[in-house]
Design a protein around this motif. Structure first.
Motif, PDB file in Angstrom:
ATOM      1  N   PRO A   1     -12.759  -6.024   2.174  1.00  0.00           N
ATOM      2  CA  PRO A   1     -13.290  -5.239   3.348  1.00  0.00           C
ATOM      3  C   PRO A   1     -13.131  -3.665   3.492  1.00  0.00           C
ATOM      4  O   PRO A   1     -14.160  -2.898   3.900  1.00  0.00           O
ATOM      5  N   PHE A   2     -11.851  -3.445   3.053  1.00  0.00           N
ATOM      6  CA  PHE A   2     -11.666  -2.047   3.184  1.00  0.00           C
ATOM      7  C   PHE A   2     -10.843  -1.291   2.001  1.00  0.00           C
ATOM      8  O   PHE A   2     -10.603  -1.951   1.109  1.00  0.00           O
ATOM      9  N   VAL A   3     -10.833  -0.010   1.974  1.00  0.00           N
ATOM     10  CA  VAL A   3     -10.393   0.845   1.003  1.00  0.00           C
ATOM     11  C   VAL A   3      -8.736   1.259   1.460  1.00  0.00           C
ATOM     12  O   VAL A   3      -8.451   1.591   2.591  1.00  0.00           O
ATOM     13  N   TYR A   4      -8.017   0.971   0.406  1.00  0.00           N
ATOM     14  CA  TYR A   4      -6.530   1.136   0.561  1.00  0.00           C
ATOM     15  C   TYR A   4      -6.226   2.698   0.926  1.00  0.00           C
ATOM     16  O   TYR A   4      -6.286   3.475  -0.136  1.00  0.00           O
ATOM     17  N   GLY A   5      -5.951   2.903   1.988  1.00  0.00           N
ATOM     18  CA  GLY A   5      -5.450   4.497   2.143  1.00  0.00           C
ATOM     19  C   GLY A   5      -5.437   4.537   3.775  1.00  0.00           C
ATOM     20  O   GLY A   5      -5.794   3.885   4.599  1.00  0.00           O
ATOM     21  N   ASP A   6      -4.510   5.770   4.123  1.00  0.00           N
ATOM     22  CA  ASP A   6      -4.342   5.972   5.394  1.00  0.00           C
ATOM     23  C   ASP A   6      -3.912   4.902   6.439  1.00  0.00           C
ATOM     24  O   ASP A   6      -2.775   4.237   6.306  1.00  0.00           O
ATOM     25  N   ALA A   7      -4.919   4.467   7.365  1.00  0.00           N
ATOM     26  CA  ALA A   7      -4.766   3.249   8.372  1.00  0.00           C
ATOM     27  C   ALA A   7      -4.047   1.894   7.671  1.00  0.00           C
ATOM     28  O   ALA A   7      -3.304   1.212   7.872  1.00  0.00           O
ATOM     29  N   LEU A   8      -4.911   1.559   6.500  1.00  0.00           N
ATOM     30  CA  LEU A   8      -4.704   0.335   5.881  1.00  0.00           C
ATOM     31  C   LEU A   8      -3.268   0.534   5.266  1.00  0.00           C
ATOM     32  O   LEU A   8      -2.447  -0.685   5.225  1.00  0.00           O
ATOM     33  N   ARG A   9      -2.908   1.620   4.639  1.00  0.00           N
ATOM     34  CA  ARG A   9      -1.463   1.785   3.855  1.00  0.00           C
ATOM     35  C   ARG A   9      -0.517   1.720   5.046  1.00  0.00           C
ATOM     36  O   ARG A   9       0.563   0.910   4.757  1.00  0.00           O
ATOM     37  N   TYR A  10      -0.801   2.061   6.068  1.00  0.00           N
ATOM     38  CA  TYR A  10       0.142   2.079   7.258  1.00  0.00           C
ATOM     39  C   TYR A  10       0.402   0.654   7.691  1.00  0.00           C
ATOM     40  O   TYR A  10       1.580   0.133   7.793  1.00  0.00           O
ATOM     41  N   LEU A  11      -0.672  -0.044   7.887  1.00  0.00           N
ATOM     42  CA  LEU A  11      -0.562  -1.457   8.207  1.00  0.00           C
ATOM     43  C   LEU A  11       0.279  -2.480   7.037  1.00  0.00           C
ATOM     44  O   LEU A  11       0.869  -3.137   7.411  1.00  0.00           O
ATOM     45  N   VAL A  12      -0.327  -2.152   6.031  1.00  0.00           N
ATOM     46  CA  VAL A  12       0.287  -3.265   4.680  1.00  0.00           C
ATOM     47  C   VAL A  12       1.632  -2.720   4.648  1.00  0.00           C
ATOM     48  O   VAL A  12       2.727  -3.621   4.479  1.00  0.00           O
ATOM     49  N   THR A  13       2.253  -1.532   4.506  1.00  0.00           N
ATOM     50  CA  THR A  13       3.584  -1.228   4.205  1.00  0.00           C
ATOM     51  C   THR A  13       4.325  -1.456   5.325  1.00  0.00           C
ATOM     52  O   THR A  13       5.595  -1.924   5.035  1.00  0.00           O
ATOM     53  N   GLY A  14       4.120  -1.426   6.466  1.00  0.00           N
ATOM     54  CA  GLY A  14       4.678  -1.748   7.848  1.00  0.00           C
ATOM     55  C   GLY A  14       5.049  -3.298   7.654  1.00  0.00           C
ATOM     56  O   GLY A  14       5.955  -3.827   8.124  1.00  0.00           O
ATOM     57  N   LEU A  15       4.213  -4.040   7.168  1.00  0.00           N
ATOM     58  CA  LEU A  15       4.593  -5.544   6.870  1.00  0.00           C
ATOM     59  C   LEU A  15       5.149  -5.665   5.960  1.00  0.00           C
ATOM     60  O   LEU A  15       6.326  -6.638   5.959  1.00  0.00           O
TER      61      LEU A  15
END
Length: 228
Positions: free
Chosen positions: A74-88
């Motif tokens: 559903p989303f493009v990996y970057g900015d907000a998504l990168r923040y959420l994924v790397t935090g996990l």
């Protein structure tokens, strides 16, 4: 239960710190700003520049068809998504996994055919011991709950502790992952969805889908939060 939890621990947006929406640690403005992956190849979810109402394949899938059938990202990996994924992934922020799982399930409930089970991409035992968890499993837990689907954690294993792939080319990734997965228990269903956090080249899910197909699974979809 959710009402009590929201009362004791009110949802807080993980991106900006403002109050979240009911049962979700994300506010409406941040939700609207998440980068959607709307125009993409239906098989690998790579973004396409050509606008079309009909499902399309990218050049890569036309010339080298992957083992999986459809990808939902559903989303493009970057900015907000990168923040959420790397935090996990590197900070063990399990609340990020719950939010990512909710967002993925919300998209899938509108767009995807329900499989008979979901299968998170396995980690090798040594990598699991090092990290202490598998981010794909943590995301898949929420997806399974929201969509009322069984989750399989035992039928497939990663038998090679493949090196990190961040700086590898697509060709190097394919070579790196060759023979990485093995099916150790019979999978007695015809439709499986592989779950992971991010899809970059698709080499990992291609190799996993390949062994699932060889084990008798007729249809393999890929469900990821974002496409790089």
């Amino acid at each position: 239960m959710d009402i009590i939890q929201d009362y004791l621990l009110p949802p807080t947006c993980l991106l900006c710190g403002n109050p979240g929406t009911p049962h979700r640690d994300l506010c409406q403005p941040c939700h609207r700003q998440l980068p959607r992956n709307r125009q993409c190849c239906y098989q690998c979810a790579e973004r396409l520049e050509v606008q079309s109402d009909a499902p399309m394949l990218c050049g890569r899938c036309l010339s080298r068809r992957p083992a999986f059938d459809d990808t939902y990202a559903p989303f493009v990996y970057g900015d907000a998504l990168r923040y959420l994924v790397t935090g996990l992934k590197f900070g063990a922020q399990y609340k990020n996994a719950r939010l990512l799982g909710h967002l993925l399930a919300e998209h899938l409930q509108k767009t995807a055919e329900k499989p008979e089970l979901i299968l998170p991409v396995p980690l090798h035992n040594s990598r699991y011991r090092q990290r202490g968890f598998n981010q794909a499993i943590e995301i898949a837990r929420t997806v399974a709950k929201d969509m009322q689907l069984p989750m399989d954690l035992h039928s497939c294993q990663r038998r090679h502790d493949t090196p990190h792939q961040t700086r590898l080319t697509a060709k190097q990734r394919r070579k790196n992952l060759k023979g990485a997965f093995v099916v150790v228990k019979p999978i007695k269903v015809g439709h499986v969805a592989i779950v992971d956090d991010v899809m970059t080249t698709g080499s990992t899910v291609h190799e996993l889908a390949k062994v699932l197909k060889k084990a008798g699974v007729a249809k393999v979809d890929v469900w990821v939060c974002a496409r790089a």
